[in-house]
Design a protein around this motif. Structure first.
Motif, PDB file in Angstrom:
ATOM      1  N   ALA A 173     -20.562 -17.684  -2.129  1.00 48.51           N
ATOM      2  CA  ALA A 173     -19.389 -16.800  -2.072  1.00 48.51           C
ATOM      3  C   ALA A 173     -19.181 -16.102  -3.416  1.00 48.51           C
ATOM      4  CB  ALA A 173     -18.143 -17.603  -1.688  1.00 48.51           C
ATOM      5  N   LEU A 174     -19.380 -16.835  -4.506  1.00 46.60           N
ATOM      6  CA  LEU A 174     -19.224 -16.239  -5.838  1.00 46.60           C
ATOM      7  C   LEU A 174     -20.248 -15.125  -6.040  1.00 46.60           C
ATOM      8  CD1 LEU A 174     -18.649 -19.510  -7.909  1.00 46.60           C
ATOM      9  CD2 LEU A 174     -16.976 -17.698  -7.488  1.00 46.60           C
ATOM     10  N   GLU A 175     -21.477 -15.384  -5.580  1.00 42.37           N
ATOM     11  CA  GLU A 175     -22.524 -14.367  -5.745  1.00 42.37           C
ATOM     12  C   GLU A 175     -22.222 -13.119  -4.923  1.00 42.37           C
ATOM     13  OE1 GLU A 175     -26.239 -17.321  -6.945  1.00 42.37           O
ATOM     14  OE2 GLU A 175     -26.132 -16.532  -4.886  1.00 42.37           O
ATOM     15  N   ALA A 176     -21.745 -13.323  -3.688  1.00 43.65           N
ATOM     16  CA  ALA A 176     -21.418 -12.171  -2.837  1.00 43.65           C
ATOM     17  C   ALA A 176     -20.268 -11.373  -3.451  1.00 43.65           C
ATOM     18  CB  ALA A 176     -21.050 -12.650  -1.429  1.00 43.65           C
ATOM     19  N   MET A 177     -19.276 -12.077  -3.989  1.00 46.38           N
ATOM     20  CA  MET A 177     -18.138 -11.405  -4.627  1.00 46.38           C
ATOM     21  C   MET A 177     -18.605 -10.605  -5.843  1.00 46.38           C
ATOM     22  SD  MET A 177     -16.021 -11.713  -7.480  1.00 46.38           S
ATOM     23  CE  MET A 177     -16.308 -13.396  -8.033  1.00 46.38           C
ATOM     24  N   GLU A 178     -19.448 -11.237  -6.688  1.00 47.10           N
ATOM     25  CA  GLU A 178     -19.955 -10.567  -7.895  1.00 47.10           C
ATOM     26  C   GLU A 178     -20.684  -9.267  -7.535  1.00 47.10           C
ATOM     27  OE1 GLU A 178     -20.542 -11.251 -11.394  1.00 47.10           O
ATOM     28  OE2 GLU A 178     -18.960 -12.758 -11.440  1.00 47.10           O
ATOM     29  N   ARG A 179     -21.549  -9.350  -6.511  1.00 49.26           N
ATOM     30  CA  ARG A 179     -22.315  -8.162  -6.108  1.00 49.26           C
ATOM     31  C   ARG A 179     -21.372  -7.048  -5.678  1.00 49.26           C
ATOM     32  NH1 ARG A 179     -25.754 -11.895  -3.738  1.00 49.26           N
ATOM     33  NH2 ARG A 179     -24.761 -11.686  -1.700  1.00 49.26           N
ATOM     34  N   ASN A 180     -20.286  -7.431  -5.011  1.00 47.41           N
ATOM     35  CA  ASN A 180     -19.351  -6.434  -4.495  1.00 47.41           C
ATOM     36  C   ASN A 180     -18.490  -5.828  -5.598  1.00 47.41           C
ATOM     37  OD1 ASN A 180     -16.275  -6.127  -3.512  1.00 47.41           O
ATOM     38  ND2 ASN A 180     -17.679  -5.355  -1.939  1.00 47.41           N
ATOM     39  N   VAL A 181     -18.035  -6.665  -6.521  1.00 47.42           N
ATOM     40  CA  VAL A 181     -17.015  -6.225  -7.474  1.00 47.42           C
ATOM     41  C   VAL A 181     -17.608  -5.675  -8.766  1.00 47.42           C
ATOM     42  CG1 VAL A 181     -15.030  -6.993  -8.843  1.00 47.42           C
ATOM     43  CG2 VAL A 181     -15.350  -7.860  -6.526  1.00 47.42           C
ATOM     44  N   PHE A 182     -18.718  -6.287  -9.232  1.00 45.97           N
ATOM     45  CA  PHE A 182     -19.187  -5.951 -10.573  1.00 45.97           C
ATOM     46  C   PHE A 182     -20.556  -5.290 -10.596  1.00 45.97           C
ATOM     47  CE2 PHE A 182     -16.104  -9.367 -11.530  1.00 45.97           C
ATOM     48  CZ  PHE A 182     -15.255  -8.613 -12.318  1.00 45.97           C
ATOM     49  N   SER A 183     -20.556  -3.969 -10.447  1.00 47.72           N
ATOM     50  CA  SER A 183     -21.770  -3.217 -10.737  1.00 47.72           C
ATOM     51  C   SER A 183     -21.958  -3.280 -12.256  1.00 47.72           C
ATOM     52  CB  SER A 183     -21.596  -1.764 -10.303  1.00 47.72           C
ATOM     53  OG  SER A 183     -20.572  -1.172 -11.082  1.00 47.72           O
ATOM     54  N   ARG A 184     -23.140  -2.917 -12.731  1.00 48.45           N
ATOM     55  CA  ARG A 184     -23.382  -2.925 -14.170  1.00 48.45           C
ATOM     56  C   ARG A 184     -22.384  -2.008 -14.881  1.00 48.45           C
ATOM     57  NH1 ARG A 184     -26.209  -0.757 -18.272  1.00 48.45           N
ATOM     58  NH2 ARG A 184     -27.355  -2.188 -19.630  1.00 48.45           N
ATOM     59  N   ARG A 185     -22.068  -0.886 -14.236  1.00 45.03           N
ATOM     60  CA  ARG A 185     -21.125   0.059 -14.822  1.00 45.03           C
ATOM     61  C   ARG A 185     -19.740  -0.582 -14.987  1.00 45.03           C
ATOM     62  NH1 ARG A 185     -18.496   4.878 -12.910  1.00 45.03           N
ATOM     63  NH2 ARG A 185     -18.586   3.897 -10.874  1.00 45.03           N
ATOM     64  N   GLU A 186     -19.341  -1.346 -13.965  1.00 46.24           N
ATOM     65  CA  GLU A 186     -18.039  -2.028 -14.022  1.00 46.24           C
ATOM     66  C   GLU A 186     -18.020  -3.063 -15.148  1.00 46.24           C
ATOM     67  OE1 GLU A 186     -15.175  -1.757 -12.309  1.00 46.24           O
ATOM     68  OE2 GLU A 186     -15.925  -0.022 -11.184  1.00 46.24           O
ATOM     69  N   VAL A 187     -19.136  -3.794 -15.281  1.00 41.00           N
ATOM     70  CA  VAL A 187     -19.195  -4.824 -16.324  1.00 41.00           C
ATOM     71  C   VAL A 187     -19.099  -4.166 -17.698  1.00 41.00           C
ATOM     72  CG1 VAL A 187     -20.595  -6.645 -17.373  1.00 41.00           C
ATOM     73  CG2 VAL A 187     -20.552  -6.390 -14.885  1.00 41.00           C
ATOM     74  N   CYS A 209     -21.327 -16.754 -25.451  1.00 36.33           N
ATOM     75  CA  CYS A 209     -22.180 -17.775 -24.877  1.00 36.33           C
ATOM     76  C   CYS A 209     -22.427 -17.444 -23.416  1.00 36.33           C
ATOM     77  CB  CYS A 209     -21.501 -19.130 -25.017  1.00 36.33           C
ATOM     78  SG  CYS A 209     -22.518 -20.451 -24.403  1.00 36.33           S
ATOM     79  N   GLY A 210     -23.672 -17.143 -23.098  1.00 32.14           N
ATOM     80  CA  GLY A 210     -24.039 -16.853 -21.723  1.00 32.14           C
ATOM     81  C   GLY A 210     -24.378 -18.145 -21.015  1.00 32.14           C
ATOM     82  N   ALA A 211     -23.791 -18.330 -19.841  1.00 37.22           N
ATOM     83  CA  ALA A 211     -24.080 -19.531 -19.067  1.00 37.22           C
ATOM     84  C   ALA A 211     -24.564 -19.079 -17.700  1.00 37.22           C
ATOM     85  CB  ALA A 211     -22.834 -20.403 -18.969  1.00 37.22           C
ATOM     86  N   ASP A 212     -25.857 -18.761 -17.617  1.00 39.96           N
ATOM     87  CA  ASP A 212     -26.423 -18.263 -16.356  1.00 39.96           C
ATOM     88  C   ASP A 212     -26.200 -19.259 -15.236  1.00 39.96           C
ATOM     89  OD1 ASP A 212     -27.437 -16.759 -18.464  1.00 39.96           O
ATOM     90  OD2 ASP A 212     -29.242 -16.212 -17.342  1.00 39.96           O
ATOM     91  N   ASP A 213     -26.310 -20.565 -15.571  1.00 36.70           N
ATOM     92  CA  ASP A 213     -26.155 -21.596 -14.550  1.00 36.70           C
ATOM     93  C   ASP A 213     -24.750 -21.611 -13.957  1.00 36.70           C
ATOM     94  OD1 ASP A 213     -28.736 -22.321 -14.904  1.00 36.70           O
ATOM     95  OD2 ASP A 213     -28.337 -24.182 -15.992  1.00 36.70           O
ATOM     96  N   TYR A 214     -23.791 -21.023 -14.661  1.00 38.51           N
ATOM     97  CA  TYR A 214     -22.416 -20.998 -14.172  1.00 38.51           C
ATOM     98  C   TYR A 214     -22.004 -19.577 -13.772  1.00 38.51           C
ATOM     99  CZ  TYR A 214     -22.159 -25.658 -16.278  1.00 38.51           C
ATOM    100  OH  TYR A 214     -22.390 -26.969 -16.610  1.00 38.51           O
ATOM    101  N   GLY A 215     -23.003 -18.678 -13.611  1.00 34.44           N
ATOM    102  CA  GLY A 215     -22.697 -17.301 -13.216  1.00 34.44           C
ATOM    103  C   GLY A 215     -22.000 -16.515 -14.306  1.00 34.44           C
ATOM    104  N   MET A 216     -22.280 -16.849 -15.578  1.00 38.87           N
ATOM    105  CA  MET A 216     -21.617 -16.150 -16.682  1.00 38.87           C
ATOM    106  C   MET A 216     -22.665 -15.616 -17.661  1.00 38.87           C
ATOM    107  SD  MET A 216     -18.214 -18.451 -17.310  1.00 38.87           S
ATOM    108  CE  MET A 216     -18.927 -19.811 -18.196  1.00 38.87           C
TER     109      MET A 216
END
Ligand SMILES: [Zn+2]
Length: 517
Positions: A173-187, A209-216
């Motif tokens: 669900a987090l991944e689907a939300m991220e794809r919908n809300v945060f394009s690279r331009r938005e980020v 601090c990037g935490a790829d394992d936590y979606g950050m």
């Protein structure tokens, strides 16, 4: 700005404040610093002059541990932390949906159902009942629980009776939300706004601090683009929880956008009882927390990092995680010698006296988060019990061991406000009173944790963090003199002018606004 002479301020000189001194900034560096008369002589007579009346002048502040992209993104989402009831939270979700296109997910965060009169959590049924077209995904204040409505579940390929998704169950669900809300331009847009918010608080450098394992994730290419657009107001030195591919050494970059190192999460959090303790939790005798990795795995990561010239930062909250850090780091130092860039131990929240001594023996660096004390004091007492409280958040004891420490926000876990953080180190007070007052720091003890120490910890002691000739002109002018050392005055102080590399990034000088305006 070509050059600037600053006189009349109260300057932070590394160990104390001094008046009667001046700074001359030219070519992005501090060209001269010292007694006003001498500095005046080295500045050209055509030089621009900033005449202060006692306001404090500090080296630019570094936030030594922040999930910058995650915080930047969160700032653009629905903040539910103020919702006083379930009904109010639902009304806020509804209002947010009205504002957004119907295909855009509503993402809310920070709700705290333990405070609600309804006495229960939100459910999928509550969200479905709103009759809004948008998928909804809400995150509880602890960040370990997400609630999805039926549309969000369907779009994520998930099924759940009440829509409550715990821990990793929420990932689709987090991944689907991220794809919908945060394009690279938005980020990029969110990051730019967040960076200028930091600059306005006097921050001129951050160690995201990037935490790829936590979606950050932290994306260096975005910082680099902002730099190219003259829209990067602070220096960036990143850590990531995966090794870089292709391999990069620590410090790779241009002094603005830089790769710095590898982050290794040894354990979890005290709040979630996932921090690894050497004895059971006082409020749950069946739980001791857990280590994420075996010693073998940690040793492999540390040796590999050493081979690549990569500094590591180890997340250790419980004393059993700290034991593992000390054991593994100690073994690698034994095998390969002490590195030029010692490891950073992040959080050091529960540290026994023997561990504090061992940290100092190894000469590793410590990263602490001052805002955790007022936020956690009640929880920590419950989790650790009376006997272990003397090990908790022992900043003064760590300092007395001679350890080099840096302070940070860990945003979005805590607020980014560095003035507030300094005050927390000095006061250690929260809703339940003062927590272990013997561990308070003076302003003079606290200042290096925000200025010179973070630079020492990335091996660039003489590059910035000091108001000394030859250092980068990363400089903050406050709106008042904080040198008397009153915590409340520090908390209320606001940066009036902020310079990074001699460029005005916040505030207004001679009617001209800084970079972000
Ligand atoms: Zn963190």
């Amino acid at each position: 700005m070509d050059n600037l002479l600053i006189t009349g301020g109260t300057l932070w000189k590394g160990e104390g404040f001094a008046s009667g001194e001046a700074l001359f900034i030219a070519g992005g560096v501090i060209a001269a610093s010292g007694p006003e008369e001498a500095v005046r002589r080295s500045a050209p007579s055509s030089c621009r002059l900033l005449k202060l009346s006692g306001e404090s002048v500090l080296p630019g502040i570094t936030d030594g541990h922040i999930h910058l992209a995650a915080w930047a993104k969160q700032r653009t989402l629905l903040d539910l932390s103020a919702a006083a009831s379930l009904a109010e939270a639902l009304a806020m979700v509804s209002a947010e949906a009205d504002r957004l296109p119907s295909e855009r997910w509503v993402r809310g965060w920070g709700y705290n159902d333990t405070r609600w009169p309804e006495g229960r959590s939100i459910t999928r049924q509550d969200l479905d009942g709103l009759g809004i077209p948008n998928p909804v995904l809400l995150q509880r204040i602890c960040t370990h629980i997400n609630i999805a409505d039926s549309k969000a579940l369907a779009l994520s390929g998930l099924e759940s009776g009440d829509g409550i998704l715990e821990e990793r169950d929420a990932i689709p669900a987090l991944e689907a939300m991220e794809r919908n809300v945060f394009s690279r331009r938005e980020v990029k847009k969110a990051l730019k706004e967040a960076l200028f918010e930091l600059a306005s608080r006097g921050v001129t450098c951050a160690h995201p601090c990037g935490a790829d394992d936590y979606g950050m994730e932290e994306d260096l290419s975005i910082y680099s683009e902002l730099k190219g657009e003259n829209a990067l107001p602070l220096r960036i030195f990143t850590y990531h929880d995966r090794q870089a591919h292709p391999p990069l050494p620590s410090g790779f970059g241009d002094g603005w956008v830089n790769y710095q190192g590898l982050k290794i999460y040894l354990d979890g959090s005290l709040g979630g009882r996932t921090a690894a303790l050497s004895a059971p939790y006082a409020d749950d005798k069946s739980e001791e927390g857990r280590l994420n990795w075996t010693d073998g795995k940690v040793l492999r990561l540390l040796r590999e990092a050493r081979e690549r010239g990569v500094q590591t930062m180890l997340h250790a909250i419980g004393d059993r995680a700290l034991d593992q850090a000390l054991r593994c780091v100690g073994q690698v130092y034994e095998e390969l010698g002490r590195p030029s860039l010692p490891d950073r131990i992040n959080h050091v929240m529960v540290a026994r006296p023997d561990q504090r001594r061992r940290l100092a023996e190894l000469g590793v660096y410590c990263d602490i988060q001052p805002a955790f004390v007022p936020s956690d004091m009640n929880m920590a007492e419950n989790r650790l019990g009376e006997d272990r409280l003397p090990w908790a958040y022992s900043w003064k004891s760590l300092l007395d061991e001679g350890l080099v420490m840096a302070a940070s926000s860990d945003a979005p876990v805590e607020s980014v406000n560095p003035q507030e953080s300094i005050a927390h180190l000095m006061e250690r007070s929260g809703p339940q009173g003062v927590f272990r007052p013997e561990e308070r720091l003076s302003l003079e003890e606290a200042m290096p944790l925000f200025t010179s120490n973070p630079w020492k910890m990335i091996g660039r002691e003489s590059f910035s963090g000091r108001l000394e000739s030859g250092c980068a002109a990363d400089v903050v002018v406050l709106d008042r003199d904080i040198s008397p050392g009153d915590a409340q005055a520090v908390r209320e102080a606001r940066p009036k002018l902020v310079f990074a590399g001699g460029v005005l990034t916040a505030g207004e000088l001679d009617g001209r606004a800084g970079m972000g305006a």
